[in-house]
Scaffold this active site. Structure first.
Site, PDB file in Angstrom:
ATOM      1  CG  HIS A  18      -1.918  -0.914   1.427  1.00 23.83           C
ATOM      2  ND1 HIS A  18      -1.715  -1.894   2.576  1.00 23.83           N
ATOM      3  CD2 HIS A  18      -2.976  -1.361   0.507  1.00 23.83           C
ATOM      4  CE1 HIS A  18      -3.073  -2.539   2.219  1.00 23.83           C
ATOM      5  NE2 HIS A  18      -3.605  -2.375   1.158  1.00 23.83           N
ATOM      6  CE  LYS A  42     -14.117  -6.153   2.208  1.00 22.71           C
ATOM      7  NZ  LYS A  42     -12.992  -5.612   1.589  1.00 22.71           N
ATOM      8  NE  ARG A  91      -2.771  -7.327  -4.157  1.00 22.75           N
ATOM      9  CZ  ARG A  91      -3.184  -7.337  -3.359  1.00 22.75           C
ATOM     10  NH1 ARG A  91      -2.859  -7.690  -2.258  1.00 22.75           N
ATOM     11  NH2 ARG A  91      -4.934  -7.129  -3.332  1.00 22.75           N
ATOM     12  CB  SER A 129      -4.289  -6.555   4.459  1.00 22.86           C
ATOM     13  OG  SER A 129      -3.954  -5.303   3.899  1.00 22.86           O
TER      14      SER A 129
END
Ligand code: ADP
Length: 162
Positions: A18, A42, A91, A129
């Site tokens: 990040h 979430k 990614r 993460s």
């Protein structure tokens, strides 16, 4: 502001991946808002306050950054902030499908807003993460993959002595 970029995400917690996107975005935009998502559907490891605090500590050396939270639709938040650019990192192929769908939906909802994708740098391309949380939860930390403050917070969260 024309050159204001919004970098939204969960940041649960912030990683060096990040941070890399933030610092590279600062070469493209005058100012970046790191917009921490507060999505009630979430489940996060770190509370919104903790995630913000960790971002603050990890970006204290950077200029032209604001840290904020948002809930609801990202495009509404961008309009409220008068930003025309959403910044996202990419990614792998797996990121692409999801990001492409979201960016098309955002375009439908707000045609004036563009999503700008930055490819993950090679050294950060496998960091997420989730992986960082998984490894730390199992007793090993990744001090080279997350900022120092985040590493300490993860060890504390999982009650791991150094
Ligand atoms: P979200 O729940 O919105 O995906 P994340 O915190 O997982 O939130 O990610 C926020 C943004 O940062 C996404 O665009 C994601 O692809 C990007 N990102 C996450 N990890 C990396 C990394 N290692 N390198 C580059 N970009 C990354």
């Amino acid at each position: 502001m024309k050159h204001l970029g919004i970098y939204p995400g969960s940041f649960d917690p912030l990683t060096n991946g990040h941070l890399d996107i933030v610092s590279r975005s600062l070469g493209l935009f005058e100012k970046i808002i790191i917009a921490v998502a507060q999505n009630s559907a979430k489940k996060y490891l770190f509370s919104i306050e903790e995630r913000i605090e960790l971002i603050k500590k990890s970006t204290s050396h950077m200029k032209h950054i604001e840290i904020d939270t948002f809930d609801g639709l990202l495009v509404d938040y961008c309009r409220e902030k008068k930003s025309k650019a959403i910044i996202r990192g990419l990614r792998a192929v797996t990121d692409f499908e999801y990001e492409y769908a979201i960016s098309l939906m955002n375009k439908e909802l707000a045609p004036e807003i563009e999503t700008v994708f930055l490819m993950a740098s090679s050294e950060n391309s496998f960091i997420s993460s989730s992986i960082v949380k998984e490894v730390t939860m199992n007793g090993r930390d990744l001090p080279t993959k997350v900022p120092d403050a985040v590493n300490k917070a993860l060890l504390k969260k999982f009650n791991i002595k150094q």
